[in-house]
Write an enzyme that holds these catalytic residues in place. Structure first.
Site, PDB file in Angstrom:
ATOM      1  N   TYR A  52       1.210   2.063   7.667  1.00 19.92           N
ATOM      2  CA  TYR A  52       1.396   0.919   6.770  1.00 19.92           C
ATOM      3  C   TYR A  52       2.710   1.063   6.004  1.00 19.92           C
ATOM      4  O   TYR A  52       2.890   1.990   5.209  1.00 19.92           O
ATOM      5  CB  TYR A  52       0.210   0.767   5.800  1.00 19.92           C
ATOM      6  CG  TYR A  52      -1.139   0.642   6.486  1.00 19.92           C
ATOM      7  CD1 TYR A  52      -1.245   0.223   7.819  1.00 19.92           C
ATOM      8  CD2 TYR A  52      -2.318   0.951   5.817  1.00 19.92           C
ATOM      9  CE1 TYR A  52      -2.479   0.122   8.449  1.00 19.92           C
ATOM     10  CE2 TYR A  52      -3.557   0.838   6.437  1.00 19.92           C
ATOM     11  CZ  TYR A  52      -3.618   0.425   7.761  1.00 19.92           C
ATOM     12  OH  TYR A  52      -4.849   0.335   8.374  1.00 19.92           O
ATOM     13  N   LYS A 231      -8.617  -5.675   1.497  1.00 19.14           N
ATOM     14  CA  LYS A 231      -7.352  -5.414   0.794  1.00 19.14           C
ATOM     15  C   LYS A 231      -7.102  -6.588  -0.163  1.00 19.14           C
ATOM     16  O   LYS A 231      -7.225  -7.745   0.222  1.00 19.14           O
ATOM     17  CB  LYS A 231      -6.224  -5.267   1.803  1.00 19.14           C
ATOM     18  CG  LYS A 231      -4.833  -5.239   1.192  1.00 19.14           C
ATOM     19  CD  LYS A 231      -4.200  -6.600   1.300  1.00 19.14           C
ATOM     20  CE  LYS A 231      -2.794  -6.630   0.733  1.00 19.14           C
ATOM     21  NZ  LYS A 231      -2.280  -8.014   0.695  1.00 19.14           N
ATOM     22  N   VAL A 233      -4.478  -7.739  -3.574  1.00 22.20           N
ATOM     23  CA  VAL A 233      -3.461  -7.465  -4.594  1.00 22.20           C
ATOM     24  C   VAL A 233      -3.693  -8.364  -5.813  1.00 22.20           C
ATOM     25  O   VAL A 233      -3.494  -7.946  -6.947  1.00 22.20           O
ATOM     26  CB  VAL A 233      -2.035  -7.666  -4.019  1.00 22.20           C
ATOM     27  CG1 VAL A 233      -0.988  -7.477  -5.113  1.00 22.20           C
ATOM     28  CG2 VAL A 233      -1.775  -6.666  -2.887  1.00 22.20           C
ATOM     29  N   ASN A 241     -14.047  -8.881  -5.407  1.00 20.97           N
ATOM     30  CA  ASN A 241     -14.484  -7.970  -4.348  1.00 20.97           C
ATOM     31  C   ASN A 241     -15.429  -6.904  -4.902  1.00 20.97           C
ATOM     32  O   ASN A 241     -16.452  -6.583  -4.283  1.00 20.97           O
ATOM     33  CB  ASN A 241     -13.284  -7.328  -3.649  1.00 20.97           C
ATOM     34  CG  ASN A 241     -12.476  -8.353  -2.879  1.00 20.97           C
ATOM     35  OD1 ASN A 241     -12.893  -9.502  -2.727  1.00 20.97           O
ATOM     36  ND2 ASN A 241     -11.297  -7.961  -2.404  1.00 20.97           N
TER      37      ASN A 241
HETATM   38  P1  NDP Z   1      -8.744  -8.363   4.877  1.00 21.70           P
HETATM   39  O1  NDP Z   1      -9.805  -9.005   5.705  1.00 21.70           O
HETATM   40  O2  NDP Z   1      -9.117  -7.331   3.895  1.00 21.70           O
HETATM   41  O3  NDP Z   1      -7.936  -9.545   4.159  1.00 21.70           O
HETATM   42  C1  NDP Z   1      -6.890  -9.316   3.258  1.00 21.70           C
HETATM   43  C2  NDP Z   1      -6.463 -10.664   2.709  1.00 21.70           C
HETATM   44  O4  NDP Z   1      -7.557 -11.209   1.965  1.00 21.70           O
HETATM   45  C3  NDP Z   1      -5.306 -10.625   1.749  1.00 21.70           C
HETATM   46  O5  NDP Z   1      -4.505 -11.753   2.034  1.00 21.70           O
HETATM   47  C4  NDP Z   1      -5.938 -10.772   0.366  1.00 21.70           C
HETATM   48  O6  NDP Z   1      -5.096 -11.430  -0.535  1.00 21.70           O
HETATM   49  C5  NDP Z   1      -7.115 -11.637   0.696  1.00 21.70           C
HETATM   50  N1  NDP Z   1      -8.246 -11.437  -0.232  1.00 21.70           N
HETATM   51  C6  NDP Z   1      -8.711 -10.268  -0.720  1.00 21.70           C
HETATM   52  N2  NDP Z   1      -9.774 -10.460  -1.498  1.00 21.70           N
HETATM   53  C7  NDP Z   1      -9.998 -11.796  -1.525  1.00 21.70           C
HETATM   54  C8  NDP Z   1     -10.949 -12.620  -2.172  1.00 21.70           C
HETATM   55  N3  NDP Z   1     -11.906 -12.101  -2.952  1.00 21.70           N
HETATM   56  N4  NDP Z   1     -10.880 -13.963  -1.974  1.00 21.70           N
HETATM   57  C9  NDP Z   1      -9.929 -14.501  -1.171  1.00 21.70           C
HETATM   58  N5  NDP Z   1      -8.998 -13.780  -0.526  1.00 21.70           N
HETATM   59  C10 NDP Z   1      -9.037 -12.425  -0.702  1.00 21.70           C
HETATM   60  O7  NDP Z   1      -7.644  -7.834   5.930  1.00 21.70           O
HETATM   61  P2  NDP Z   1      -6.864  -6.465   6.131  1.00 21.70           P
HETATM   62  O8  NDP Z   1      -6.140  -6.619   7.423  1.00 21.70           O
HETATM   63  O9  NDP Z   1      -6.068  -6.085   4.955  1.00 21.70           O
HETATM   64  O10 NDP Z   1      -8.037  -5.395   6.374  1.00 21.70           O
HETATM   65  C11 NDP Z   1      -8.548  -4.591   5.334  1.00 21.70           C
HETATM   66  C12 NDP Z   1      -8.064  -3.162   5.428  1.00 21.70           C
HETATM   67  O11 NDP Z   1      -8.572  -2.528   6.593  1.00 21.70           O
HETATM   68  C13 NDP Z   1      -6.540  -3.014   5.587  1.00 21.70           C
HETATM   69  O12 NDP Z   1      -5.852  -3.292   4.396  1.00 21.70           O
HETATM   70  C14 NDP Z   1      -6.455  -1.609   6.100  1.00 21.70           C
HETATM   71  O13 NDP Z   1      -6.603  -0.681   5.054  1.00 21.70           O
HETATM   72  C15 NDP Z   1      -7.637  -1.562   7.065  1.00 21.70           C
HETATM   73  N6  NDP Z   1      -7.283  -1.907   8.458  1.00 21.70           N
HETATM   74  C16 NDP Z   1      -7.454  -0.939   9.429  1.00 21.70           C
HETATM   75  C17 NDP Z   1      -7.140  -1.197  10.747  1.00 21.70           C
HETATM   76  C18 NDP Z   1      -7.301  -0.128  11.774  1.00 21.70           C
HETATM   77  O14 NDP Z   1      -6.807  -0.285  12.898  1.00 21.70           O
HETATM   78  N7  NDP Z   1      -7.975   0.963  11.456  1.00 21.70           N
HETATM   79  C19 NDP Z   1      -6.609  -2.507  11.179  1.00 21.70           C
HETATM   80  C20 NDP Z   1      -6.548  -3.468  10.091  1.00 21.70           C
HETATM   81  C21 NDP Z   1      -6.876  -3.167   8.803  1.00 21.70           C
HETATM   82  P3  NDP Z   1      -4.284 -10.690  -1.742  1.00 21.70           P
HETATM   83  O15 NDP Z   1      -3.808  -9.378  -1.199  1.00 21.70           O
HETATM   84  O16 NDP Z   1      -3.212 -11.652  -2.053  1.00 21.70           O
HETATM   85  O17 NDP Z   1      -5.228 -10.502  -2.896  1.00 21.70           O
END
Ligand code: NDP
Length: 273
Positions: A52, A231, A233, A241
């Site tokens: 990342y 995830k 921010v 969450n």
């Molecule tokens: P997520 O499904 O966690 O979605 C993240 C998005 O959701 C961001 O745009 C965030 O916005 C938004 N969000 C967060 N909380 C809310 C809420 N309560 N309401 C509305 N929108 C929300 O996707 P990720 O791809 O980030 O997956 C989660 C984590 O899993 C990753 O960050 C990583 O650590 C891990 N991962 C692991 C992988 C692997 O291959 N092992 C592959 C992909 C992910 P904002 O940030 O603006 O708040």
């Protein structure tokens, strides 16, 4: 917060992801603050990876946990191209330095690559003996990979799981439950795409005084053995969450979700992002 067992520790059912953190210095303070806020609200499992932002996310995490390392369960991942006898310890040292800690709680192989599993596991075991990691695990492994791995001491398998990506329910999730292997669900919000606009999720959310994202998190973690790592921010997202851990869906909610997003009826290729 609800807690589950992971690698011998009690961890929250909802932790924090970090993909796309550490890419823009202008957003760094907000990212650090979000992770700290999440820890204060009980989401003290943080998932990161050397991939990342090419180490940038681990640096954000390092800044967020400085002075509070003991409160946090830290997960990081090694690139498959570093998963060799020599590559693993070198990658781990770099991660430890960026994270500002001397131990990673759970260190995962991010996905399978060119190195034999035995070689990677042997390198993980050496790190464990040296006290640099507490446990190791894998990510993006399907049932056949886990059978080939054949290690009851594997700490977790981190895979894609949310209401529109349910492929693991056919075989991987039951297999993992049977073998007491905890699952970490990544993209539990389907990366905040179209899923969060779905009318059914809005309807269920409204009934509970919640949001569609909270419904997703409650659904992903509805049974023991699955930990979600959204995830976020935005401070409001972080708050929501953490609060989602208190949301329990009714059997009517679950049935409605099954009708709108049917569970798989045959083996699916393991989906990855
Ligand atoms: P997520 O499904 O966690 O979605 C993240 C998005 O959701 C961001 O745009 C965030 O916005 C938004 N969000 C967060 N909380 C809310 C809420 N309560 N309401 C509305 N929108 C929300 O996707 P990720 O791809 O980030 O997956 C989660 C984590 O899993 C990753 O960050 C990583 O650590 C891990 N991962 C692991 C992988 C692997 O291959 N092992 C592959 C992909 C992910 P904002 O940030 O603006 O708040």
């Amino acid at each position: 917060m609800r807690y589950m067992k992971l690698a011998g520790c009690n961890v929250p059912a909802i932790g924090q992801g970090t993909w796309y953190m550490g890419e823009d210095p202008a957003r760094r303070a907000a990212e650090v603050a979000a992770l700290q806020h999440g820890i204060e609200l009980g989401m003290n499992l943080i998932d990161t990876a050397e991939m990342y932002a090419e180490g940038g996310a681990e640096e954000v995490v390092g800044q967020a946990i400085a002075g509070r390392r003991d409160q946090v369960f830290l997960v990081s991942k090694v690139y498959p191209h570093n998963a060799s006898r020599r590559g693993v310890p070198a990658a781990c040292e770099r991660s430890l330095a960026r994270l500002g800690t001397d131990v990673i709680d759970l260190y995962l192989l991010h996905w399978r690559g060119q190195y034999p599993l035995e070689e990677t596991v042997e390198a993980f075991e050496r790190l464990r003996e040296q006290g640099k990691i507490r446990r190791w695990g894998v990510s993006n492994f399907d049932v056949d990979d886990l059978i080939e791995l054949d290690r009851p001491d594997c700490g977790t398998n981190q895979v894609l799981y949310n209401p529109v990506q349910r492929g693991i329910e056919f075989d991987l999730l039951p297999w993992s439950r049977q073998h007491r292997l905890p699952t970490m669900a990544y993209c539990p919000l389907a990366q905040a795409g179209k899923l969060l606009q779905h009318p059914l999720l809005h309807e269920i959310a409204e009934r509970h005084g919640a949001t569609p994202a909270q419904v997703c998190l409650a659904w992903v973690t509805r049974e023991d053995g699955v930990i979600a790592i959204p995830k976020a921010v935005s401070p409001e997202h972080v708050r929501l969450n953490a609060a989602a851990a208190g949301l329990t869906l009714t059997s009517e909610d679950l049935q409605a979700i099954d009708r709108a997003f049917p569970a798989p009826t045959r083996k699916q290729h393991l989906a990855m992002v």
